[in-house]
Structure formats: structure tokens, C-alpha cells
Design an enzyme around this catalytic site. Sequence first.
Site, short mmCIF file in Angstrom:
data_model
loop_
_atom_site.label_atom_id
_atom_site.label_comp_id
_atom_site.label_asym_id
_atom_site.label_seq_id
_atom_site.Cartn_x
_atom_site.Cartn_y
_atom_site.Cartn_z
N CYS A 85 0.82 -1.22 0.00
CA CYS A 85 0.00 0.00 0.00
C CYS A 85 0.85 1.27 0.00
O CYS A 85 0.33 2.37 -0.13
CB CYS A 85 -0.95 -0.01 1.19
SG CYS A 85 -2.22 -1.27 0.99
C1 LIG Z 1 -8.80 -6.05 9.92
C2 LIG Z 1 -9.35 -5.24 11.07
C3 LIG Z 1 -10.47 -4.33 10.58
C4 LIG Z 1 -9.93 -6.20 12.12
O1 LIG Z 1 -10.37 -5.48 13.24
P1 LIG Z 1 -9.89 -5.91 14.73
O2 LIG Z 1 -10.63 -5.05 15.66
O3 LIG Z 1 -8.40 -5.85 14.77
O4 LIG Z 1 -10.44 -7.38 14.80
P2 LIG Z 1 -9.74 -8.71 15.32
O5 LIG Z 1 -9.06 -9.38 14.16
O6 LIG Z 1 -8.94 -8.44 16.56
O7 LIG Z 1 -11.02 -9.55 15.70
C5 LIG Z 1 -11.90 -9.15 16.75
C6 LIG Z 1 -13.06 -10.10 16.82
O8 LIG Z 1 -13.88 -9.92 15.66
C7 LIG Z 1 -14.09 -11.16 15.00
N1 LIG Z 1 -14.20 -10.94 13.55
C8 LIG Z 1 -13.21 -10.88 12.62
N2 LIG Z 1 -13.73 -10.69 11.42
C9 LIG Z 1 -15.06 -10.64 11.56
C10 LIG Z 1 -16.14 -10.48 10.66
N3 LIG Z 1 -15.93 -10.31 9.34
N4 LIG Z 1 -17.39 -10.48 11.15
C11 LIG Z 1 -17.64 -10.63 12.45
N5 LIG Z 1 -16.65 -10.79 13.38
C12 LIG Z 1 -15.38 -10.80 12.92
C13 LIG Z 1 -12.87 -11.99 15.37
O9 LIG Z 1 -13.15 -13.37 15.25
C14 LIG Z 1 -12.65 -11.56 16.79
O10 LIG Z 1 -13.55 -12.27 17.63
P3 LIG Z 1 -13.13 -12.76 19.12
O11 LIG Z 1 -12.84 -11.48 19.86
O12 LIG Z 1 -14.35 -13.46 19.58
O13 LIG Z 1 -11.93 -13.60 18.93
C15 LIG Z 1 -8.24 -4.38 11.70
O14 LIG Z 1 -7.38 -5.20 12.43
C16 LIG Z 1 -7.42 -3.59 10.71
O15 LIG Z 1 -7.93 -2.82 9.92
N6 LIG Z 1 -6.09 -3.71 10.81
C17 LIG Z 1 -5.17 -2.92 10.03
C18 LIG Z 1 -5.12 -3.42 8.68
C19 LIG Z 1 -4.17 -2.63 7.83
O16 LIG Z 1 -3.87 -1.51 8.06
N7 LIG Z 1 -3.70 -3.24 6.84
C20 LIG Z 1 -2.84 -2.61 5.96
C21 LIG Z 1 -3.16 -3.20 4.70
S1 LIG Z 1 -2.99 -2.06 3.52
#
Ligand SMILES: CC(C)(COP(=O)(O)OP(=O)(O)OC[C@H]1O[C@@H](n2cnc3c(N)ncnc32)[C@H](O)[C@@H]1OP(=O)(O)O)[C@@H](O)C(=O)NCCC(=O)NCCS
Length: 373
Positions: A152
Site C-alpha cells: 500500500c
Molecule cells: C482487519 C481489522 C479491521 C480487524 O479489526 P480488529 O478489531 O483488529 O479485529 P480482530 O481481528 O482483533 O477480531 C476481533 C473479533 O472480531 C471477529 N471478527 C473478525 N472478522 C469478523 C467479521 N468479518 N465479522 C464478524 N466478526 C469478525 C474476530 O473473530 C474476533 O472475535 P473474538 O474477539 O471473539 O476472537 C483491523 O485489524 C485492521 O484494519 N487492521 C489494520 C489493517 C491494515 O492496516 N492493513 C494494511 C493493509 S494495507
Amino acid sequence: MKRVVISGIGTEIPDEIISNEELVESFNAWVDLENPMRIARGEEPLARSDAEFIVYASGVQTRHVHTRDGILDPRRMTPRIPKRDDDALSVMAEFGAKAARKAIADAGIDAADIDMVICAASHQQRPYPAQAIEIQKELGTSGAAFDMSLGCSSAVAGLHVAFNLLRAGAHRRVLVVTPEIITGHLNFRDRQTHFIFGDAAAALLLEAVDDDEERSGRFEVIDTRGWTQFSNNIRTNFGFLNRAGLEDPSVVPMEGNMIKQVGNKVFKEVTVAGHRFIVDFLKEHGHSPQGIRRFWLHQANARMNAMILKLSFGHEVGHDRAPMVLSELGNTAAAGAVIALEQNHRDLEAGDVGLLCAFGAGYSIGGVLLRMM
Ligand SMILES: CC(C)(COP(=O)(O)OP(=O)(O)OC[C@H]1O[C@@H](n2cnc3c(N)ncnc32)[C@H](O)[C@@H]1OP(=O)(O)O)[C@@H](O)C(=O)NCCC(=O)NCCS
């Protein structure tokens, strides 16, 4: 050293849209098809996705996609983009050229006056011939062209190279083109990532100008900077050696070879690194975050940007300081920060300083410090 200005900006946002609700409905329909088989095999059933979670966790409401057809079909979950003959313009070059034409029109120059094209994107259609050379042919630019890729951070890395080529006098006008059809590589069956990305293309034209040349209403590039540190937390294993690793090389599976990320680790680690990068880069130029009129940050996660800014300012800042386009477009990879810039700079006044800053896979971070002329 020459001075460098951004003389043209162009973006291409596809018309087709997918809402969170549609995406979740298709994901859950696939889960419902898959789970009986998993349970019969004694495996853990898959968890369903949730539209409310997506908005809360990422800030994404909808994404624009190059091709909607095929993505929502639970038996396919991949865009249907017909293969083209070698003689036809390739999909990525076509997409990039659309944004590039707008940047050239914005600059009011002839394409032939451009003497370098850099196609800087997180994915390239093929290793060679370079996308950039196909874009060069399509637009009718002169000189040379090459591809580069840094997740990115690709666009800001392209600008880092372009800026330094221009100020050293190696080129006169460099076009940095960033086509992102990331839905082509996204695993729509991965609950962690299926909602994150959207497609878009962006292009910036950079020009070397004479010391006394005034370009009112354009940005002068003050400096650019890059930072990288290896991490497997955002990774794809798609590559030309996949075939060689198989007992039967006749069919190369995509499963396991698409985008994967450990989102929460990326969130924490890149937030801290992004904040440090911003503060240090600005300090090098005698600025504090408070002195920066606008931040055009990578559009990956609304909470992440808010946290980077809060760490950097010591308090929360609003969208006037750091506009977001993520809610409507999703994460458009390296195109996102440039789209935020394109949509949010016309109100700036002469002397205002802004920072374009993107971050992502690698890890990688890049910054471009700009001053409105
Ligand atoms: C991907 C992202 C949105 C996920 O959000 P998060 O708050 O970190 O979520 P987590 O992965 O910690 O998961 C939290 C919970 O949500 C759940 N979850 C994950 N995806 C889900 C979905 N699509 N629907 C419902 N629940 C979901 C997980 O299972 C987890 O459940 P648990 O607490 O019971 O274990 C976030 O981490 C993010 O944006 N990270 C940065 C990504 C980035 O900058 N990438 C650069 C690429 S260019």
C-alpha cells in the site's frame, strides 16, 4: 537541485458498488454451503461475518469495485474479468491509463512531454512486459517506463523515486500511475479480510520547474521519505515459483496464495511506526504535526488513522485535518491516500503545508511533504 511540483492529479473510481450487507450476505451463504460438509468431516464450522462488525472495526461502509460480476456468487466469490488477447490493452493498463489521462488533462500538457512513467501499485498484472511500458504506449508518452511495487506504500514509494529523479535533473516530467484492482487477489472467503478492500486507480504528474517559476494552486514537493521493516503480518504467497513447489504442477491452487493478514497485529505495530515516522519526518523539516494544514493518510482503517493522529497531536483531530475516503471506497491500497489528496486540497491556501503518508505491507511507510504554491 531542481524544484519539483505536482502539476496534475487524476483518479478513476469504478461505478460498481458493493455494500457491507451484500458482501456479508454472500459470505454467509457460502458458510451455510460449507459448514454441513465441514461438520460431516469432523471439522470446526466456520463463523459468519457481520456488517455491523465491519463498520465498527474498519469504518468501511461500501467499496467500489472494478467488476462486481462474480464476487457475490457464493459458488465463485471472485470477480469475472474476461481474459484478453496479448494484443489487447490489458485490464490493469487500461485502468491506470484512465486515471493518468485525467492527471495529464489536469496539468494541461501533451502526453508526449512526459519522459518517464512509473507504474507503482501493490499488484502488477504480470512481471513483463512492464505495465508502465504498456501505459506509456497507450498514452503516447516518450522516454522510458518501469514498474515498482511496495504494497500500500507503492504510490508514495513511486513519488519518492520520481521526486529524486526530477530534482537530480534526470527527467523533466514523471507520471506515477497506481492502478489497484485488489479484488482480483482478495480472498472473499476469508472472514478476516473479505470486507477490507475496494478498487480504484490514481495518477500524479510531477514536473521539474525553474527556480523562479510560479505555479499558483499547485503543490511543491518539499521532500519525500521511505521506511521499511520486514513483517509477515500482511502477506501473499502468490508467485511464479508456486508451480515448481507442486507434485502435480498442472493446476496451481489459489487457496493459501491470496492476501492474508493478522489485522490486529498490523493495526498495533503500524499505528506506532506510522506515528513515529510522521513525527520524525516532520521534525526533520522543522515542523510539528500542529503546523501541518492537512494529512492525507493511507485509507486502511478509520480507527487506525484516528489513533496515529491522536498519538502525534496529543489529542483527537477532525476530518478537516485528515480527510477519509475509506467509508465509501474501502481500502483502495496504494491509491487511497492519493484519492484523499485529490478530493481534499482545493481549499488550501498558498504556504499551507500538507503530508501525504501511506503505510502497509512490508511493513512499509512513505511520506511526501507538500507546500501549496
Ligand atoms: C482487519 C481489522 C479491521 C480487524 O479489526 P480488529 O478489531 O483488529 O479485529 P480482530 O481481528 O482483533 O477480531 C476481533 C473479533 O472480531 C471477529 N471478527 C473478525 N472478522 C469478523 C467479521 N468479518 N465479522 C464478524 N466478526 C469478525 C474476530 O473473530 C474476533 O472475535 P473474538 O474477539 O471473539 O476472537 C483491523 O485489524 C485492521 O484494519 N487492521 C489494520 C489493517 C491494515 O492496516 N492493513 C494494511 C493493509 S494495507
